[in-house]
Design an enzyme around this catalytic site. Sequence first.
Site, PDB file in Angstrom:
ATOM      1  N   CYS A 227      36.137  32.312  29.681  1.00  0.00           N
ATOM      2  CA  CYS A 227      35.559  32.095  31.008  1.00  0.00           C
ATOM      3  C   CYS A 227      34.535  30.962  31.063  1.00  0.00           C
ATOM      4  CB  CYS A 227      34.923  33.391  31.491  1.00  0.00           C
ATOM      5  SG  CYS A 227      34.208  33.206  33.133  1.00  0.00           S
TER       6      CYS A 227
ATOM      7  N   ARG B 283      51.157  40.006  40.214  1.00  0.00           N
ATOM      8  CA  ARG B 283      50.693  38.704  40.729  1.00  0.00           C
ATOM      9  C   ARG B 283      50.690  37.629  39.658  1.00  0.00           C
ATOM     10  NH1 ARG B 283      45.570  39.767  42.861  1.00  0.00           N
ATOM     11  NH2 ARG B 283      46.759  40.669  44.553  1.00  0.00           N
TER      12      ARG B 283
ATOM     13  N   CYS C 177      43.043  46.682  41.423  1.00  0.00           N
ATOM     14  CA  CYS C 177      43.693  45.441  41.012  1.00  0.00           C
ATOM     15  C   CYS C 177      43.270  45.222  39.567  1.00  0.00           C
ATOM     16  CB  CYS C 177      43.215  44.293  41.906  1.00  0.00           C
ATOM     17  SG  CYS C 177      43.799  42.673  41.379  1.00  0.00           S
TER      18      CYS C 177
ATOM     19  N   CYS D 163      40.030  37.618  48.372  1.00  0.00           N
ATOM     20  CA  CYS D 163      39.302  38.206  47.245  1.00  0.00           C
ATOM     21  C   CYS D 163      38.033  37.414  46.979  1.00  0.00           C
ATOM     22  CB  CYS D 163      40.207  38.185  46.010  1.00  0.00           C
ATOM     23  SG  CYS D 163      39.447  38.988  44.606  1.00  0.00           S
TER      24      CYS D 163
ATOM     25  N   CYS E 112      39.290  42.155  48.919  1.00  0.00           N
ATOM     26  CA  CYS E 112      39.233  42.479  47.495  1.00  0.00           C
ATOM     27  C   CYS E 112      37.948  41.881  46.954  1.00  0.00           C
ATOM     28  CB  CYS E 112      40.443  41.889  46.778  1.00  0.00           C
ATOM     29  SG  CYS E 112      40.439  42.179  44.990  1.00  0.00           S
TER      30      CYS E 112
ATOM     31  N   CYS F 286      32.797  36.532  27.854  1.00  0.00           N
ATOM     32  CA  CYS F 286      34.275  36.544  27.838  1.00  0.00           C
ATOM     33  C   CYS F 286      34.754  35.159  27.377  1.00  0.00           C
ATOM     34  CB  CYS F 286      34.814  36.858  29.225  1.00  0.00           C
ATOM     35  SG  CYS F 286      34.054  38.335  29.955  1.00  0.00           S
TER      36      CYS F 286
ATOM     37  N   CYS G 141      26.778  33.662  34.189  1.00  0.00           N
ATOM     38  CA  CYS G 141      27.052  35.069  33.872  1.00  0.00           C
ATOM     39  C   CYS G 141      26.564  35.398  32.458  1.00  0.00           C
ATOM     40  CB  CYS G 141      28.557  35.341  33.985  1.00  0.00           C
ATOM     41  SG  CYS G 141      28.949  37.070  33.679  1.00  0.00           S
TER      42      CYS G 141
HETATM   43  S1  SF4 Z   1      34.987  36.803  33.205  1.00  0.00           S
HETATM   44 FE1  SF4 Z   1      33.319  35.280  33.353  1.00  0.00          FE
HETATM   45  S2  SF4 Z   1      32.235  35.834  35.230  1.00  0.00           S
HETATM   46 FE2  SF4 Z   1      33.486  37.608  34.654  1.00  0.00          FE
HETATM   47  S3  SF4 Z   1      32.169  38.869  33.386  1.00  0.00           S
HETATM   48 FE3  SF4 Z   1      33.265  37.548  31.951  1.00  0.00          FE
HETATM   49  S4  SF4 Z   1      31.898  35.753  31.682  1.00  0.00           S
HETATM   50 FE4  SF4 Z   1      31.211  36.847  33.515  1.00  0.00          FE
END
Ligand code: SF4
Length: 343
Positions: free
Chosen positions: A78, A278, A206, A115, A146, A75, A71
């Site tokens: 993540c 949740r 959600c 999901c 979802c 974040c 990705c």
């Molecule tokens: S949470 Fe992870 S998968 Fe989702 S947008 Fe952020 S970096 Fe990408």
Amino acid sequence: MGANDLQQTITLHRPTKVETPPGPWTVEAIQALLDKPLMDLLFEAQTVHRQHFPEGDIELATLLSVKTGGCPENCGYCPQSAEFDTGVKAQKLMEVDEVLRAAQAAKDAGATRFCMGAAWRAPKDRDVEKVAVLIEAVKGLGMQTCATLGMLEPHHAHQLKAAGLDYYNHNLDTAPEYYTDIVDTRSYQDRLDTLAHVRSAGISVCCGGIVGMGEQPVHRAGLIAQLANLNPYPESVPINSLVRVPGTPLADSEPVDPFDFVRIIAVSRITMPTARVRLSAGRQQMGDAVQALCFMAGANSIFYGDKLLVTGNPDVDADVQLLRKLGLRSRRTTAAEEAGACA
Ligand code: SF4
């Protein structure tokens, strides 16, 4: 004092009705709830919970990563971000048959919602077309659907709705004031815009957040205020306790105090009385007793299955046993929902 004397001193009360203000919620009002004595807060949350969910059932939702890793977002929590070296290998979008097999297995194990998560910044036209096929297939099994695919354009939201999507997950993560400490490749407003597009398309929302990312108490209150002040507030509110994955910037964050986590669940219940709150990531580290307190505080949904995208989750047998020990029933899809799902 003997057992008989003790019995005489106990008076059972029916829960009194708690009037929850409809909002808007100020951060200060949320903070005041979070700061209440724990037993008072639990009592209030449980009272609100029983008013709105008299059956007290627990919803089981299974989450599958249909497109893992690589990705472009950053974040900080993540393991799927391409910026962090976490050992997660990027994979292509799964084939329909593979997803259907996983959905059927989840349904057989008792899940009512399936999901599908894809690690995209935002899906392209061709991605949405492929996910629409997955949604139609899963919907055909009679499950609620979802998806969590990143930022959505309005026409993509409408396309997913037309395919039968029931819920779209897009978390706010934390309070706006702390957000840029966690991710800077997209803004808080980007997130709110996607949520607005989802709502406009008629898809249920959600949306929740994560605690344990180094935020201050005021940021936790700020997150709940943001969620509760969405108009309407989300139908599903996943509350995650950070799973500290080596290689991510937040790997060394301080663990959340379990009672603070319970408080956040309780205040989510009080401020969003009809939402499914949740228990999401982090259950594996919580243990049964803390989870039981979370159910007492008004959590009534769990992610169910051995994996949550790419991190661990309690196994299905452990969850079944826990619910049995606590005398909690899982939610079953109603006949009407099945009929609607297959129409
Ligand atoms: S949470 Fe992870 S998968 Fe989702 S947008 Fe952020 S970096 Fe990408």
